[in-house]
Motif scaffolding. Structure first.
Motif, mmCIF file in Angstrom:
data_model
loop_
_atom_site.group_PDB
_atom_site.id
_atom_site.type_symbol
_atom_site.label_atom_id
_atom_site.label_comp_id
_atom_site.label_asym_id
_atom_site.label_seq_id
_atom_site.Cartn_x
_atom_site.Cartn_y
_atom_site.Cartn_z
ATOM 1 N N TRP A 64 0.828 -1.207 0.000
ATOM 2 C CA TRP A 64 0.000 0.000 0.000
ATOM 3 C C TRP A 64 0.865 1.260 0.000
ATOM 4 N N CYS A 65 1.890 1.284 0.849
ATOM 5 C CA CYS A 65 2.789 2.441 0.880
ATOM 6 C C CYS A 65 3.521 2.588 -0.457
ATOM 7 N N MET A 96 4.255 5.529 -5.512
ATOM 8 C CA MET A 96 4.526 5.425 -6.944
ATOM 9 C C MET A 96 3.578 6.255 -7.788
ATOM 10 N N LEU A 97 2.358 6.470 -7.309
ATOM 11 C CA LEU A 97 1.368 7.197 -8.106
ATOM 12 C C LEU A 97 1.824 8.591 -8.539
ATOM 13 N N ILE A 143 -7.324 6.724 -0.688
ATOM 14 C CA ILE A 143 -6.344 7.633 -0.081
ATOM 15 C C ILE A 143 -5.104 7.727 -0.964
ATOM 16 N N SER A 144 -4.660 6.584 -1.483
ATOM 17 C CA SER A 144 -3.480 6.568 -2.353
ATOM 18 C C SER A 144 -3.692 7.417 -3.601
ATOM 19 N N LEU A 145 -4.860 7.284 -4.227
ATOM 20 C CA LEU A 145 -5.148 8.061 -5.436
ATOM 21 C C LEU A 145 -5.147 9.557 -5.141
ATOM 22 N N GLY A 146 -5.728 9.937 -3.999
ATOM 23 C CA GLY A 146 -5.721 11.346 -3.627
ATOM 24 C C GLY A 146 -4.315 11.853 -3.377
ATOM 25 N N GLN A 147 -3.510 11.056 -2.686
ATOM 26 C CA GLN A 147 -2.157 11.489 -2.363
ATOM 27 C C GLN A 147 -1.256 11.516 -3.588
ATOM 28 N N GLY A 148 -1.602 10.714 -4.624
ATOM 29 C CA GLY A 148 -0.799 10.671 -5.837
ATOM 30 C C GLY A 148 -0.654 12.017 -6.520
ATOM 31 N N SER A 183 8.860 8.376 -5.590
ATOM 32 C CA SER A 183 8.836 7.050 -6.209
ATOM 33 C C SER A 183 9.937 6.152 -5.659
ATOM 34 N N VAL A 184 11.010 6.742 -5.134
ATOM 35 C CA VAL A 184 12.048 5.927 -4.491
ATOM 36 C C VAL A 184 11.439 5.113 -3.356
#
Length: 534
Positions: free
Chosen positions: A53-54, A59-60, A119-124, A466-467
């Protein structure tokens, strides 16, 4: 010339970034406990889930950043993505409140994962846009010709911004790790997830309040015909490359003026400008994609060597936390320290020691190196990577001691799982990781921001995040491989056994220390051949 400081909008955005970190760390830092204790996952499955998940979250930005730089507006992207972010937190809160009454574990698991990836999509789109937008508030015109004094002042101002940016997000992380971990463990997960949701909504309101004071460097409109024009863009790009080849124009890292001119889509001569309307409009999209590829390939070797640091970065919220759950955590007769709270030692060490970086370390480094900057960005990252290796060696030694006590405990009291070793024995590895962050993480932010052209600054921040994204996936893959090769056919879980008395995390930490040391040596070799743009 007076030293340039941070502007008020820049300070406001640092506060907003701190609120976002408070919300994210409030969820991520203790998520492994939620997955094992509430969702009943195994230790290895929970660690893989958190790492994946992290990794997906980090990466997004790499996928979103090219669109932000070339088509979207950073301000609008921040508003849209932060709203999606808040909706994801709200959905996560609703799943936590619904769990005790749910009769379908599969349905609840799906709701949990949908909310996490929302949450991931928003943070991307949110994180790289917010940091690049914050750097815009410095109002530094890197693309314009300047004197050596101006360049030094700009470099110093950028370093100051990235240090205080990281300081701000560390304050938010500290509050999220310490306060929310305690609330989640004692008052319930519903309230523990509701508070981050309110913090994110507050950050959106604060961001909107500063609208009229911001500096806007992007004067772009969204190109709704992007997909329709891809084929024509490729043709126009090929046409331009043929013309440049005929004229003998070479793209060189050392000729930054030519690169900046081309990246700003300025014609090289009047003849190009008068060709056709399609040639005037098309090169932007296709040529920009080629320029992204060129920049990424140039930075890829350094980016790759930083991955092991990112793998180590994933240990505190996963296996370090599981270690702490088996150690003596009492303060007094009633209070027990939540294991995830110990991660606050990382942020506390950053908060207390970062001011000493400018006040003591840089003057000392200037005296040693006879360099006005003290140390270069590359040297700064290398020092942090070395300290992360030391942290993993300490972690392995402490885990070896914990296992010895655990074996003795099984002989005297087989039912007990808590060893007579204080959780504070984990503090040194947390503190050294915090010090390594001051060097490597801040250095990475400045490095990737400065090593890309001005028109690709969001892309630079995305390369930095992305690292940690790829590092998270690499950590999950490493766990799977180690589990596969160390588990027996009889069902024994090897190094990551659910029985922490049988697990061999010490061997895993030694493996990480060795791999990171090899990565550091290769990083040092690459630095000798890398030519910086700054």
């Amino acid at each position: 010339m007076a030293k340039r400081g941070l502007t008020r909008p820049c300070i406001l955005l640092i506060v907003i970034a701190g609120l976002e970190r408070f919300a994210f760390k409030g969820v991520a830092s203790n998520l492994v406990t939620y997955l094992t204790d509430v969702m009943k996952m195994s230790n290895s499955s929970a660690a893989r889930t958190v790492n994946s998940w992290c990794g997906f979250t980090s990466m997004l930005p790499l996928l979103v950043a090219p669109f932000v730089d070339s088509y979207w507006d950073r301000y609008c992207t921040i508003l849209a993505s932060s709203s999606l972010y808040a909706l994801g937190l709200l959905a996560l809160t609703s799943t936590a409140l619904d769990w005790p009454w749910s009769h379908s574990n599969e349905k609840s698991s799906m709701s949990l994962f949908w909310s996490l990836y929302m949450i991931s999509l928003g943070q991307g789109g949110y994180n790289p846009s917010l940091q690049a937008f914050g750097a815009d508030q410095l109002n530094i015109e890197d693309e314009l010709p300047s004197t050596k004094a101006d360049e030094d002042e700009n470099s110093e101002t950028k370093s100051l911004f990235f240090q205080w940016w990281y300081f701000g997000i560390c304050i938010g992380s500290l509050m999220g790790i310490s306060v929310l971990a305690y609330i989640q463990d004692t008052l319930g997960w519903g309230l523990g997830f509701a508070i981050p949701t309110m913090a994110m909504v507050t950050s959106i309101l604060l961001f909107s309040c500063g609208t009229r004071f911001y500096v806007y460097k992007q004067a772009k409109t969204v190109d709704m015909k992007f997909l329709h024009n891809v084929f024509q863009n490729v043709k126009a790009t090929a046409f331009r490359m043929i013309r440049m080849k005929k004229r003998g124009i070479i793209l060189s890292n050392s000729n930054s003026d030519v690169i900046e001119l081309e990246l700003q889509e300025k014609p090289l001569c009047q003849e190009d400008q008068d060709k056709t309307e399609s040639l005037e409009e098309m090169p932007k999209n296709g040529y920009y994609l080629l320029e992204i590829a060129r920049v990424i390939l140039r930075l890829l070797p350094i980016w790759t060597m930083l991955l092991m640091f990112a793998v180590i970065f994933q240990q505190p919220p996963t296996f370090f936390t599981k270690q702490g759950m088996t150690m003596k955590r009492n303060i007094g007769s009633h209070f027990k320290i939540p294991p995830a709270t110990l991660q606050s030692a990382i942020t506390l060490s950053i908060i207390f020691l970062m001011p000493f970086y400018d006040s003591f370390f840089i003057p000392f480094a200037r005296f040693i190196t006879r360099n006005e900057k003290g140390i270069s960005v590359m040297q700064r990252m290398g020092i942090g990577m070395f300290l992360s290796v030391i942290a993993m060696i300490l972690a392995a030694l402490v885990e070896t001691k914990r296992l010895e006590l655990s074996k003795n405990l099984k002989v005297s009291d087989p039912k007990s799982e808590t060893v007579v070793l204080s959780i504070f024995w984990l503090l040194p590895q947390y503190i050294i990781l915090g010090i390594s962050d001051i060097f490597t993480v801040v250095g990475m932010q400045e490095f990737f921001y400065s090593e890309v052209p001005v028109s690709m600054r969001t892309m630079g921040i995305a390369l930095y995040t992305s690292v940690f994204g790829v590092g998270s996936f690499l950590s999950a893959l490493l766990i799977s491989l180690v589990e596969h090769f160390t588990s027996s056919d009889g069902g024994k879980q090897g190094w990551f056994s659910d029985d922490m008395g049988e697990a061999r995390l010490d061997k895993y930490y030694w493996l990480l220390a060795f791999s990171s040391a090899v990565s550091l040596i290769m990083f040092i070799v690459l630095c000798r051949f890398f030519k910086s743009r700054t």
